[in-house]
Design an enzyme around this catalytic site. Structure first.
Site, PDB file in Angstrom:
ATOM      1  N   ALA B  99       0.880  -1.168   0.000  1.00 21.96           N
ATOM      2  CA  ALA B  99       0.000   0.000   0.000  1.00 21.96           C
ATOM      3  C   ALA B  99       0.908   1.205   0.000  1.00 21.96           C
ATOM      4  O   ALA B  99       1.185   1.793   1.016  1.00 21.96           O
ATOM      5  CB  ALA B  99      -0.881  -0.014   1.233  1.00 21.96           C
ATOM      6  N   SER B 100       1.394   1.587  -1.195  1.00 15.77           N
ATOM      7  CA  SER B 100       2.517   2.547  -1.220  1.00 15.77           C
ATOM      8  C   SER B 100       2.073   3.987  -1.157  1.00 15.77           C
ATOM      9  O   SER B 100       2.685   4.825  -1.625  1.00 15.77           O
ATOM     10  CB  SER B 100       3.308   2.361  -2.485  1.00 15.77           C
ATOM     11  OG  SER B 100       2.462   2.528  -3.573  1.00 15.77           O
ATOM     12  N   CYS B 101       1.252   4.364  -0.724  1.00 11.97           N
ATOM     13  CA  CYS B 101       0.341   5.326  -0.916  1.00 11.97           C
ATOM     14  C   CYS B 101      -0.713   6.142  -0.357  1.00 11.97           C
ATOM     15  O   CYS B 101      -1.203   6.218  -0.326  1.00 11.97           O
ATOM     16  CB  CYS B 101      -0.530   4.470  -1.230  1.00 11.97           C
ATOM     17  SG  CYS B 101      -0.849   3.536   0.158  1.00 11.97           S
ATOM     18  N   LEU B 102      -1.499   6.578  -0.054  1.00 16.08           N
ATOM     19  CA  LEU B 102      -2.365   7.319   0.754  1.00 16.08           C
ATOM     20  C   LEU B 102      -2.754   8.659   0.219  1.00 16.08           C
ATOM     21  O   LEU B 102      -2.053   9.442  -0.152  1.00 16.08           O
ATOM     22  CB  LEU B 102      -1.782   7.531   2.078  1.00 16.08           C
ATOM     23  CG  LEU B 102      -1.019   6.417   2.492  1.00 16.08           C
ATOM     24  CD1 LEU B 102       0.022   6.798   3.469  1.00 16.08           C
ATOM     25  CD2 LEU B 102      -1.798   5.363   3.096  1.00 16.08           C
TER      26      LEU B 102
END
Lengths: 413, 102
Positions: B99-102
């Site tokens: 979940a590289s990301c947000l």
């Protein structure tokens, strides 16, 4: 007397100064807040500046205006944090000791991380809009740009306000429509992610909007370099995207102060407990807002929700009580979609944005994950709320720090 | 969800990522690699082992971090697993999509 020192007088630091000055007994605790800058910028306004929707004066005020009486504002450059001595060392040589330290130094762009990004075309045909200067330079460029390939680009995650680049693409569509030149502009959105956003449900809705607005998507693009001469961006896999105007969001990093102090990770973010907001390395150092490495969005709304929980935890820490691990990653973001409309999304660590109503279950008036004019009015009203309520730490009515699940269409709630 | 991979019934999520690492073995990895048009070499296995070790130690994975790993640089990583190397390599490694990301 005991001292709490807050590093950074941006959104998160200013909110903490206000909360703590209300909550702590004046005789027992002295609160200091340190920042090297003179002005406080309303960062969500950077999105509107390039399109002449906001004027520069709408989004700048003095830091001092928002620091409560009784809190000491120190203007100066911080050289180093020395956690073993519980001291902050200033560039002018003075040392400020603390019992509790709150790190609120934020995140900022680092275009130098990508080869050629800050090259000969910087602020000629390559722009950022994550700084005041960048957004202003881009405004001047857009005022008389005659069209061509507009490429809106994200370098790598995480970035501040992860929906802002997409909003920029939507507002650009609207802007060129209004200037009666939309057909002269190709808009391409280039992202290292697999779709428009990081959360699957919202991505579905946003991908759909992009198709409607004739915005092309290039996904899974990890940029290696900006080729200034041939005006294209090239990724590690050899993919190329040509541009006439590149609007990029460079790599975001925490403050270099963390590197100098040995407190940051490889992007200078401070490793932090995602529920309590205590730093992992030192029990009397807490971290709020963009400066931490917690897996929440880097956004003002997140800092606002964090501030309520951190204030409680600071009081507990002072009283030697166990900290609450209560922060749930709650974020609440308006997404401008152009043409006077906006979406609203509300999500946390475990729940992705879904459809529903906000803030009153079943009533609204705001609609989640659906375009509406009311949502757009909400976004514009937010600037007033920011200056007059948010920074002062006033509780926003009906909006709780942890996410509310009622009124939302979860698949497996 | 379940899927037949290399003659075994394997539990996967809707994107095809293994949900139980205990079901992973090299044959399973080879077959997932083939589906993604990747021909495994020693270098590929080194990367896969590195990813599995990092995942076990709960280190969040990112392209930036892998580039600094001394196992591969980013350019090589792309050559080994073209078109979204992190997505493809983690699928082959039998670990969750980052979940590289947000």
């Amino acid at each position: 007397m005991n001292r709490i020192v807050i590093l950074g007088a941006g959104t998160a630091g200013t909110m903490m100064a206000n909360h703590l000055s209300h909550e702590l007994a004046k005789g027992d605790w002295e609160i200091n807040i340190i920042d090297e800058k003179h002005d406080h910028y309303y960062q969500p306004g950077y999105l509107f500046l390039p399109f002449d929707i906001y004027k520069p004066q709408d989004i700048v005020k003095q830091i001092e205006e928002f620091i409560p009486k009784g809190v000491k504002l120190i203007k100066g450059i911080i050289e180093k944090i020395e956690p073993e001595k519980n001291e902050v060392l200033m560039a002018n040589g003075t040392a400020i000791s603390y019992k509790i330290l709150i790190v609120a130094t934020g995140a900022k762009i680092a275009p130098e991380e990508v080869s050629g990004m800050k090259g000969s075309e910087w602020q000629k045909s390559v722009f950022d809009f994550y700084t005041f200067d960048g957004a202003l330079a881009l405004r001047d460029k857009l005022r008389d740009w005659e069209g061509g390939n507009l490429v809106v680009h994200i370098t790598e995650m995480p970035i501040k306000c992860p929906v802002a680049p997409l909003e920029f693409a939507f507002l650009a569509d609207s802007f060129f429509h209004n200037k009666k030149m939309r057909e002269k502009v190709e808009i391409t959105f280039v992202t290292p992610l697999s779709g428009a956003f990081t959360k699957p449900k919202a991505t579905e809705a946003l991908d759909h909007l992009m198709v409607d607005k004739n915005i092309h998507l290039v996904s899974d693009f990890a940029i290696e370099q900006v080729d200034n001469e041939n005006k294209k961006i090239i990724d590690y896999g050899g993919k190329e995207v040509p541009f006439d105007l590149l609007v990029t969001v460079p790599t975001n990093k925490g403050d270099e102060l963390m590197e100098r102090s040995g407190l940051g990770d490889d992007l200078n973010y401070v490793p932090t407990n995602k529920g309590s907001l205590q730093s992992l390395a030192h029990e009397n150092i807490f971290v709020i807002g963009d400066a931490s490495n917690i897996p929440a969005s880097k956004a003002g709304s997140v800092a606002h929700f964090e501030a309520e929980i951190l204030t409680e935890n600071i009081k507990r820490f002072i009283n030697n009580e166990p900290l609450k691990e209560e922060f749930d990653g709650h974020a609440n973001c308006f997404i401008e979609t152009g043409h006077g409309k906006a979406l609203l999304i509300d999500f946390n660590y475990s729940h992705e944005p879904v459809e529903g109503t906000f803030p009153f279950p079943g009533v609204g008036p705001l609609r989640l994950l659906k375009e509406s004019r009311m949502n757009h009015m909400g976004k514009l009203a937010f600037r007033w709320i920011y200056w007059n309520m948010l920074l002062k730490g006033t509780h926003i009515p009906f909006v709780s720090a942890t996410m509310q699940e009622a009124g939302k269409e979860f698949e497996n709630a | 969800m379940e899927k037949m991979i290399a003659g075994k019934t394997i539990a996967v999520n809707e994107e095809g990522y293994l949900t139980d690492f205990n079901q992973w073995d090299r044959n399973v990895a080879e077959e997932i690699a083939k589906e993604n048009e990747v021909e495994m070499s020693d270098k590929h296995w080194k990367v896969i082992e590195y990813l599995q070790k990092e995942h076990q130690n709960q280190v969040p994975l990112s392209i930036r971090k892998i580039g600094k790993s001394n196992v591969v640089d980013i350019k090589e990583f792309y050559e080994l697993f073209p078109n979204g190397p992190l997505k493809i390599s983690t699928k082959i490694a039998g670990i969750p999509k980052p979940a590289s990301c947000l």
